[in-house]
Structures are given as structure tokens and as C-alpha cells.
Design an enzyme around this catalytic site. Structure first.
Site, short mmCIF file in Angstrom:
data_model
loop_
_atom_site.label_atom_id
_atom_site.label_comp_id
_atom_site.label_asym_id
_atom_site.label_seq_id
_atom_site.Cartn_x
_atom_site.Cartn_y
_atom_site.Cartn_z
N ASP A 18 0.87 -1.17 0.00
CA ASP A 18 0.00 0.00 0.00
C ASP A 18 0.92 1.24 0.00
O ASP A 18 2.16 1.13 0.03
CB ASP A 18 -0.97 -0.03 1.18
CG ASP A 18 -2.18 0.87 0.94
OD1 ASP A 18 -2.13 1.73 0.05
OD2 ASP A 18 -3.18 0.74 1.67
C1 BGC Z 1 -5.06 3.18 0.37
C2 BGC Z 1 -5.32 2.11 -0.64
C3 BGC Z 1 -5.21 2.65 -2.04
C4 BGC Z 1 -3.84 3.29 -2.22
C5 BGC Z 1 -3.61 3.82 -3.61
C6 BGC Z 1 -3.80 3.97 0.05
O1 BGC Z 1 -3.70 5.09 0.86
O2 BGC Z 1 -4.94 2.60 1.64
O3 BGC Z 1 -6.58 1.54 -0.42
O4 BGC Z 1 -5.41 1.63 -2.98
O5 BGC Z 1 -3.73 4.35 -1.29
O6 BGC Z 1 -4.32 4.95 -3.86
#
Ligand code: BGC
Length: 774
Positions: free
Chosen positions: A310
Site C-alpha cells: 500500500d
Molecule cells: C489506500 C489504498 C489505495 C492506495 C492507492 C492507500 O492510501 O490505503 O486503499 O489503494 O492508497 O491509492
């Protein structure tokens, strides 16, 4: 496939290179395709270490933006793709939705450069969460939590298909969806992104969505389907503090039995990628948890897909979690644990760090090759080598079909929780006062991941109806609007509300026949949604109290991403509807439901708690929440919730009868349990009913859950009509994971229940499985 290609594949298989799955005897979650593997091997063998490291890095599009922040800067593209050889890009410029053409043009430029300098296509990924979240013209559906409330798998299929189709139309082949963190703590600000608190419901809906997004053959994804990223693997939804990305503490048997289940089902249904939980479980940051990433998924399931971090979570290993001293140590931990792609997201130097770590012997080349194979395999399966960009017609893009499906899903997902004296449906003659901060906002109706990360529907799609607009259209000349309370529009203060006109609302209420008060939350996402009190805000409660004090009947409409506590104001109102986050057609759906043009059929996919110190899930342990302890001690810990999981009313009534066991009452682990129940619509309106079947293990070696959902079906019945609904439940579904981490089905009595009826069963033989998954 030619002979040369076959040789490569068989050599690779013999060397155990294709899938790192410990014991070769494990079945593979996704059947290997010889041509796919041959292509992967042929690309891999020509790559330099730097090119391999580049494939393992994903950066935000922001690193490519020019000064207008609307277009790609060619010099930056040269640097990121040409010099750093980065293999993946995510996100949107400006954190805002763009037209499909803008998105497609941007992807084309990236792909041209990648093919020119690397001969390997880039893979672009976007957070399409409840439809094509980041396309201005895209179709949005109600959020996952609403689809769960429909208890109708068809809506997960429809949303998945629409999401993939429209995302592909913008030349993007990868969505960071579905979310399958169990929403078992309502304080968590991402509660609404999931399919609710129950592992079975979550697994059924997420697996349906996964197959809908990817299509039936994960080795060959066509131009109307996309790769999923199941997320966030795993246990993200129960942070001890209730705050986003903070540590969770989960017993290992619960982890295996409940939290893993939706992921496992999706991996086995072909999910091509997974995004990892940003936080930690039992003190181990998930990004560094080799047991879970490599052990449970890659080895035990024989899963050959790709794991992406993530946002900046390798950095979090040293900046936040302190399990590494610096970036390089963090990279070693993460990559050796099983991370294949690092969402960095701003620093391409990560590529050089990986190269240096391999050269220093800190990360074995075999691990790099395994990770890169997984990245390449994804790109081959998506057909990106043959079609880095594509020409394909998308005639249904943003069309009637998806709009109708979204509306239908909204209708089936809004939950009627209280309807005293049959105040609903409205007669249509009433003078209606509409109040509350959620009445006139598309932003709140949609929630986060709607055109922007935090949600900005009003700015992008004013053409849809808010609740107020929909009510005005449905009840022309009958509606007066006085907000009473509104959300703060100031950047960063969105969750706060301000009292603007409660006295005026009370004055107008005196000449109204009914008050529709729309309360809840403004949109939010992730950390921005952290809060210190699950109670509905004081301003909003004051508004409801003041309105109720007029003696006029109040219909409370809840529009919120998590069940905000309303124990003190619920007794003051005549009716309650929780619309949750029903998206762009949610206002129209509500107006039709309140008018009786449609009938309610949603049921809560989570427990609606009543007291801040007693947050519950429905599958609590039998020993919890009892008023007495076998007569010797009063626990005073009664299960007292606002509304239980699975609760929801209709304008008609359903009578359950003839719950019958069609298979023998004595059973063993390998048997199929067959049960049927008759459901009759005894009211005078057509209606849909979600029929839910639970099991209870009466005595077990670990305290059993009081009940567990094992099957569900949604049916439709005309007035007076009956249907017999048949269910088949594999007996091993009644097993649980013991303290030793082993699945066990223990002999003794079980009860199956449905609609208030029950049948007893008897397991005649204890079975303990020695495999981690059954
Ligand atoms: C979130 C994810 C997301 C990623 C990309 C993160 O902050 O936890 O769910 O897919 O950002 O945008």
C-alpha cells in the site's frame, strides 16, 4: 506453443521457478498456462538487474506531471521510464477524476515510452472502488457496504462488470478493488469500503466481484475486463484504537477462520494481485510478515499472483513502525517477506536501492526473479505485451444499463429499521419539512472514492439528485427545506458540522405534517475519517431532539459510512431508514421507497451498536453478553444493540415455515447438508426478502460463536405467494479453527436456523484437518 517455449516452461517448472509454493503437491490457486509462462521466461531472461528492479517499483502519476498538473512532462517520462525503468504507475493527476479520453491519452504516452525503451508494457492501476471512481463520466454504484445490505450477489457482479468495462475504456487494466477487510469495528473510518462484518457474506460478494472484474479466465483477461487487487491483506479493519492504520491484535485462529476467508476465496477464484494491509497484526507489520504473505498465500495456496504494497508502506517500516532503521533495511524486510511491487510512490531511487541490496547479497536474486516473474505474469495475463494500448468499442460506457443497475442496487440497499404506526410509506398528501446536513449533498450520498479520494460528487456530477431534489421531484409542491445543521465546507474541517438554523427548522416544523431529517456523516476516506466519538454529532442530535419536541412525526434518514450511535434519539422518531452510502441514485431510490413506489428489502450487513462501550458483532461467543452465569453470578453484560446484523423491515410481511432438513440429521465432515424453508408473503405488497441461514455449534472445545451465517438467497414474492428455498451447505463449513491453528469439526449437536425456525443436526465423528486450508 512451440517446442522451444515448452522446453523453457518444463525446465522452469522442474526448477520450481514458476511458483514459489513450498511443497510441489499443493494445488495452484490459478492453473498455470504454458504459453503465459513461456512468455514470462523469455522476457525475464533478457533483463538486466536494473530492469528487474524497475519492474518492482510503482510510482504515482504525480512524478510525471508537468507544471499544469494536467499533462505528462516528456522529460520526466524519459527519466522515470527511460532511466529508472519503472514498471507501474498509479493514481490520478490532481487527486481528481478526469475524462476517459484524458486518462486514455495519458496511459498511451506512458505505454509508448515503455515499449520504446524497455519493450515491456507499464501497468497502470487506479482506485476504482464503487464503479469507475476516477472517471468523470463513469458509472458509480452504491458502496460495497450497501451492496452487502442487498444480500444479493447479482449487484456485486453488476458493479464488477461495469467497473472493469469502463476502466478498460480509459486504457487502464488494473483496479485496486475489491476491498475485503472485515468491517468488524465501526470506529474504523474504512468500515464502508467493505462488505460488512461477516466473513461468509464478505467472501461471497468479494469473490463474485472479483470474477466479474476479471472474467472467467485469469490467464487471459480480455479488453472488457481488468485485473483486481484484493485488499488490504489482511486484518486491516480491526485496529485496536479504531483509528486507521494502527495496530490490530487478532488471535491466530480468528485470523485463519474469519479474516483470511474472503482473501482465500478470491485467490482461489483467480485474483491476480493483492495489496497489503498498511498496519500490523500482533506487533508484526503486515508488509514484513513473511508467514502471511509468502507462507499462507504464495506457498499454502500455490498462488502465483503479485503482491503490491500500500501507499509508501515500505517507508512506514522504518518511519512509523521502527522494525527497520532505514529505507534499505525496510526494503530487505518487505521484499524478503514476499512483496513483489513497491508502491513507493514518489521516489524512483527505490529502483537503485533494490539493485544495491541485491549486489550486497541482502536480497537473493531468486527472490527478485520470483517477484519479477509475478509482475510480468500479470502483464502477460492482461495481454499488455500484445496490446499495450488497444482499439475497442465500449458502447455501454456510462450508459442506461449501468445507471439502471446502480439505481436498483440503491433501492435494495437502503434499510428500513423502524416504522412505527406504519407512518411509511407516505400518503403523498403530507406537507414535508426536509432538514439535516445530509439532505442536499451528493458528496455525502456517495462517500469517499467518488471523483476524488475524499469524495467530491457535488463538484463533478451536479446532474444527479440529492435527497432533497429527489423528494421535491417526487412530491411536487409539498417540500420545504430548512437545513438546521450543515457540514463545514472549510478544507480539512469537513467532518465538523455547524448549527445554522435549528430555531427556523422548528418554526417551519409546526406547520408541516411530517419531518424528514437527514443526518449522518460527510464523505471521508482513510485517516481523514478518524474520530474520537462514534456518537452522531451533538449538533445533529440537537436538531433531531428539537424537531421531535414539536410533536410532529420525524422520519430519521441516516446517510453514513459507519453506524453512528443514536441510542438517545431513536426513541424520539417514528421511522428510521439507513441509506448508508447509496451513491448517485440514492436520493431517487429513497424518494421512491418513502413514497411506496418501491419496497424496502435491505438488511444490515453489520451490527448497529447502541452503546459506545459495547460495540458488537453478531457472532459473539456464547459466553459473552449473558445476563446470568448459570445462576451463580450476574454478569450484567446483556447483548443490547440498536439493531442486529441481518435486520431490516419491509412494507410487506414474510412468514417462514417448514424449515426441513433434506439430508440425514447425522452427518460427517464430507457430507452435504441440505435444508429447505418455505417463505410466504403474507402482506399486500410485492417484496423481496433476503433469506439467511445460520448455524450454531452447541458444544465445542473452544467457546463457540453464538451463530454464524452459512447461506443466503434473495427472493421476490408477490402478495400471497410462497416459495420454497433450498440451501446446500458443505458440512465442513461448520468447522472452526482451534487454538492450535487446525481446522476441526467436532462431534455433537448443531442447530441450523432460519427466519426464527430451527432444526437440529448431529455430527457423528470429530475430524481434524492437518492442512491449513479446507
Ligand atoms: C489506500 C489504498 C489505495 C492506495 C492507492 C492507500 O492510501 O490505503 O486503499 O489503494 O492508497 O491509492
Amino acid at each position: 506453443m512451440n517446442t522451444f517455449a515448452w522446453k523453457i516452461v518444463s525446465a522452469a517448472l522442474a526448477a520450481g521457478m514458476l511458483v514459489s509454493c513450498g511443497s510441489g503437491s499443493q494445488p495452484k490457486a490459478i492453473a498455470a498456462d504454458a504459453e503465459v509462462e513461456a512468455k514470462v521466461e523469455s522476457v525475464l531472461k533478457g533483463m538486466t538487474l536494473k530492469e528487474k528492479a524497475g519492474q518492482m517499483v510503482q510510482l504515482s502519476i504525480m512524478v510525471l506531471e508537468d507544471d499544469t498538473h494536467e499533462a505528462i512532462d516528456p522529460a520526466k517520462l524519459d527519466k522515470i521510464i527511460g532511466e529508472y525503468k519503472v514498471g507501474s504507475i498509479l493514481n490520478v493527476m490532481h487527486d481528481a477524476a478526469h475524462s476517459w479520453e484524458h486518462t486514455a491519452n495519458m496511459v498511451r504516452q506512458i505505454q509508448e515510452k515503455s515499449m520504446e525503451v524497455l519493450g515491456i508494457p507499464c501497468i497502470y492501476g487506479l482506485d476504482m472502488i464503487h464503479g469507475a471512481s476516477y472517471l468523470i463520466e463513469g458509472s458509480l454504484f452504491p458502496q460495497e457496504i450497501n451492496l452487502a445490505a442487498t444480500f444479493n450477489r447479482e449487484y456485486a457482479r453488476m458493479m464488477g462488470e461495469a467497473m472493469a468495462y469502463e476502466t478498460r475504456a480509459a486504457q487502464v487494466p488494473w483496479v485496486f478493488s475489491p476491498v475485503m477487510d472485515l468491517g468488524r469495528d465501526p470506529r474504523w473510518p474504512r468500515h464502508w469500503e467493505s462488505y460488512g462484518e461477516d466473513p461468509y457474506l464478505q467472501a461471497e460478494m468479494a469473490r463474485t466481484e472479483t470474477v466479474a472484474i476479471q472474467g472467467e479466465d485469469p490467464n487471459h483477461i480480455d479488453l472488457e475486463h481488468a485485473a483486481v487487487s484484493v485488499k488490504h491483506f489482511m486484518g486491516y479493519g480491526v485496529p485496536h484504537t479504531g483509528k486507521d492504520r494502527t495496530p490490530a491484535y487478532i488471535a491466530e485462529n480468528d485470523l485463519r477462520e474469519k479474516y483470511f476467508r474472503p482473501f482465500k476465496e478470491c485467490f482461489q477464484a483467480g485474483a491476480l494481485t493483492a495489496m497489503i494491509n498498511s498496519a500490523s497484526i500482533n506487533g508484526i507489520p503486515t508488509h514484513a510478515n513473511r508467514t502471511l504473505l509468502t507462507g499462507w498465500v504464495k506457498e499454502q495456496l500455490g498462488w502465483d499472483g503479485m503482491m503490491v504494497t500500500d501507499w509508501a508502506d515500505i517507508d512506514n517500516l522504518y518511519t512509523r513502525d521502527h522494525v527497520a532503521a532505514d529505507k534499505r533495511e525496510a526494503l530487505v524486510l518487505g521484499i524478503n517477506a514476499g512483496i513483489d511491487m513497491i508502491m513507493d510512490p514518489y521516489d524512483p531511487e527505490c529502483v537503485n536501492d533494490i539493485v544495491a541490496l541485491v549486489e550486497a547479497g541482502e536480497i537473493p536474486m531468486s527472490r527478485i526473479d520470483d517477484a519479477v516473474r509475478r509482475v510480468l505474469r500479470l502483464k502477460v495475463r492482461l495481454g499488455l505485451f500484445d496490446n499495450p494500448t488497444w482499439q475497442h468499442e465500449y458502447p455501454e460506457f456510462a450508459g442506461e444499463r449501468f445507471a439502471r443497475e446502480s439505481y436498483d442496487a440503491a433501492v435494495e440497499s437502503e434499510v428500513l429499521l423502524k416504522n412505527e404506526e406504519g407512518i411509511l410509506p407516505l400518503k403523498g398528501t403530507e406537507r414535508i419539512l426536509v432538514c439535516g446536513p445530509n439532505a442536499n449533498t451528493l458528496r455525502a450520498l456517495n462517500g469517499g472514492w467518488s471523483y476524488t479520494w475524499q469524495g467530491s460528487a457535488d463538484a463533478f456530477v451536479p446532474q444527479y439528485n440529492t435527497i432533497l431534489e429527489a423528494l421535491e421531484q417526487r412530491f411536487p409542491g409539498k417540500v420545504t427545506w430548512v437545513p438546521g445543521v450543515l457540514y463545514n465546507e472549510m478544507y480539512g474541517a469537513w467532518q465538523n458540522d455547524i448549527e445554522v438554523s435549528i430555531p427556523q427548522a422548528v418554526n417551519v416544523a409546526r406547520s408541516a405534517d411530517v419531518i424528514i431529517c437527514c443526518v449522518g456523516e460527510n464523505s471521508y476516506c482513510e485517516t481523514v475519517g478518524n474520530m474520537d466519538d462514534l456518537n452522531l454529532s451533538a449538533n445533529q442530535k440537537n436538531l433531531v431532539k428539537a424537531l421531535a419536541a414539536t410533536g410532529k412525526p420525524v422520519i430519521l434518514v441516516l446517510n453514513e459510512g459507519r453506524p453512528r450511535l443514536i441510542g438517545d434519539i431513536e426513541p424520539l422518531v417514528k421511522a428510521v431508514v439507513d441509506v448508508i452510502l447509496p451513491s448517485n441514485y440514492g436520493g431517487d431510490a429513497l424518494a421512491a421507497l418513502l413514497a411506496g413506489d418501491e419496497n424496502f428489502s435491505g438488511k444490515l450487513p453489520f451490527t448497529y451498536s447502541k452503546h459506545i462501550n459495547s460495540l458488537h458483532t453478531y457472532d459473539y461467543k456464547v459466553s459473552e453478553h449473558r445476563s446470568t452465569m448459570g445462576g451463580s453470578y450476574n454478569y450484567d453484560a446483556i447483548m443490547d444493540v440498536q439493531w442486529p446484523f441481518g435486520f431490516g423491515l419491509s412494507y410487506t410481511q414474510f412468514a417462514y415455515s417448514e424449515l426441513q432438513l433434506l439430508s440425514p440429521a447425522d452427518f460427517k465432515a464430507g457430507d452435504m447438508l441440505k435444508v429447505s424453508v418455505k417463505v410466504t408473503n403474507t402482506g399486500d405488497r410485492a417484496g423481496k426478502e433476503a433469506v439467511l441461514v445460520y448455524s450454531s455449534d452447541l458444544v465445542a472445545s473452544l467457546i463457540p460463536d453464538v451463530k454464524r451465517l452459512r447461506a443466503f438467497e434473495k427472493i421476490e414474492l408477490q402478495p400471497g405467494e410462497s416459495k420454497t428455498v433450498n440451501f446446500e451447505i458443505p458440512a465442513h463449513e461448520l468447522a472452526f479453527v482451534g487454538a492450535d491453528g487446525k481446522w476441526r469439526l467436532e462431534k455433537g449437536e448443531f442447530r441450523l436456523s432460519c427466519g426464527g425456525l430451527g432444526v437440529m443436526l448431529n455430527c457423528t465423528e470429530t475430524k481434524v484437518w492437518n492442512t491449513p486450508n479446507i
